[in-house]
Enzyme design. Structure first.
Site, PDB file in Angstrom:
ATOM      1  N   THR A   1      39.812  98.220  50.527  1.00 55.64           N
ATOM      2  CA  THR A   1      40.802  98.716  49.334  1.00 55.64           C
ATOM      3  C   THR A   1      39.827  99.753  48.559  1.00 55.64           C
ATOM      4  OG1 THR A   1      42.162  97.007  49.435  1.00 55.64           O
ATOM      5  CG2 THR A   1      42.396  98.520  47.401  1.00 55.64           C
ATOM      6  N   ARG A  29      53.151  93.757  57.452  1.00 52.19           N
ATOM      7  CA  ARG A  29      52.559  93.107  56.444  1.00 52.19           C
ATOM      8  C   ARG A  29      52.282  94.082  55.060  1.00 52.19           C
ATOM      9  NH1 ARG A  29      47.729  93.529  53.078  1.00 52.19           N
ATOM     10  NH2 ARG A  29      47.567  91.470  52.017  1.00 52.19           N
ATOM     11  N   ASP A  32      49.371  94.281  48.048  1.00 53.40           N
ATOM     12  CA  ASP A  32      49.524  94.668  46.476  1.00 53.40           C
ATOM     13  C   ASP A  32      49.520  96.086  46.268  1.00 53.40           C
ATOM     14  OD1 ASP A  32      46.558  94.155  47.104  1.00 53.40           O
ATOM     15  OD2 ASP A  32      46.477  94.967  45.198  1.00 53.40           O
ATOM     16  N   GLY A  53      41.290  92.970  46.612  1.00 54.13           N
ATOM     17  CA  GLY A  53      41.069  91.620  46.947  1.00 54.13           C
ATOM     18  C   GLY A  53      42.052  91.197  47.721  1.00 54.13           C
TER      19      GLY A  53
END
Lengths: 140, 166
Positions: A1, A29, A32, A53
């Site tokens: 990310t 999927r 966040d 994370g």
């Protein structure tokens, strides 16, 4: 990310986050990153946050907005970032990190993972690092 | 107000062999973003440009170099938010585009919605002039190796516990 938080000369704050997710994830999927308040949040009245994370843990704790709420309650950017990431890690036993700017330009960088690459520009210097308690400096 | 930009290039158990590339990449990203800020540009354009820089760099899990799903495919997501008015734009389950963050920015500026996913995000992106790229052009050798490793350690973080993946 990857993520970025900026304040421009008019005092406006923006945040961007982008990711490929987690290796071996199920087709379809969603983590966040695209969920506002989990991976990304910006409010000119408080500050801006981008997270990285373990996505499922970050979204359960709405980490980006949690950091903003801490700052809205008077915590500085560094303390707010540290508190929210430590709480997530303690509660769910997974790791994450975040970068934060307050509306006044204070910086927060914290990660419970082994490493997180980060960098910021201030006063024509680049401050950067990847390991805990590491801050390197170079000219812009 | 003195402009400022901060970036991250991902958290995790980053191996020694990837450290230098990550550090060079985040330094380049803040230079790109700061150049826009220092010339009077907006925070929104600055963060988009910084993220685009990292989406182009195989050292980062975004755009080219994204990790792979269980079928060995790239499926990406991105979001962007404006603190002035709390406007947001986000995309998810997006394939075959180089820069998901730029599509997310278009969702913010050119759509009444906040989050578009899958086929709808693709239709929106094509309508706004974004061009698709061959799926394999987004896949790096490192991502292929990471997928092989993940088959034995899926969901593991450094704490060593299997992640609860939703």
């Amino acid at each position: 990310t990857v993520g970025a938080v900026a304040i421009d000369s008019n005092g406006h704050i923006a945040v961007a986050t982008s990711t490929g997710g987690m290796s071996g994830k199920a087709v379809g999927r969603i983590g966040d990153t695209p969920q506002i308040g989990s991976g990304t949040y910006a409010d000119d009245q408080v500050g801006g946050v981008s997270t990285t994370g373990h996505g499922e843990s970050i979204l359960k704790c709405c980490v980006a907005h949690s950091i903003i709420k801490y700052m809205g309650g008077g915590k500085d950017a560094s303390t707010a970032t540290t508190l929210a990431i430590q709480e997530m890690t303690k509660r769910l036993n997974n790791t994450a990190g975040a970068i934060t700017l307050s509306k006044s330009g204070d910086v927060g960088v914290y990660f419970s993972s082994n490493r997180m690459a980060w960098a910021y520009v201030k006063n024509n210097k680049i401050y950067y690092g990847i390991d805990h308690d590491q801050t390197l400096v170079t000219d812009l | 107000m003195q402009p400022i930009i901060i970036v991250h290039g991902g958290a995790g158990d980053i191996p020694e062999s990837r450290i230098n590339g990550k550090l060079e990449g985040v330094k380049e990203a803040v230079r790109v973003g700061y150049k826009i800020l220092s010339s009077g540009g907006s925070a929104l354009d600055s963060v988009e440009a910084a993220v685009v820089s990292m989406e182009n760099d195989e050292y980062f899990n975004a755009g080219y170099g994204s990790v792979l799903n269980v079928r060995g495919e790239v499926e990406m997501e991105a979001s962007i938010m404006c603190g002035k008015n709390l406007d947001v734009g986000a995309v998810t389950l997006i394939r075959d585009f180089k820069h998901p963050i730029s599509i997310a920015h278009k969702v913010l500026t050119d759509s009444p919605h906040s989050l578009l996913g899958g086929e709808g995000a693709k239709i929106f992106a094509l309508d706004k002039g974004f061009e698709t790229v061959p799926p394999e052009s987004l896949i790096s050798e490192n991502a292929k190796h990471a997928l092989e490793s993940s088959k034995n350690e899926f969901g593991r973080t450094e704490i060593g516990v299997k992640g609860d993946v939703g």
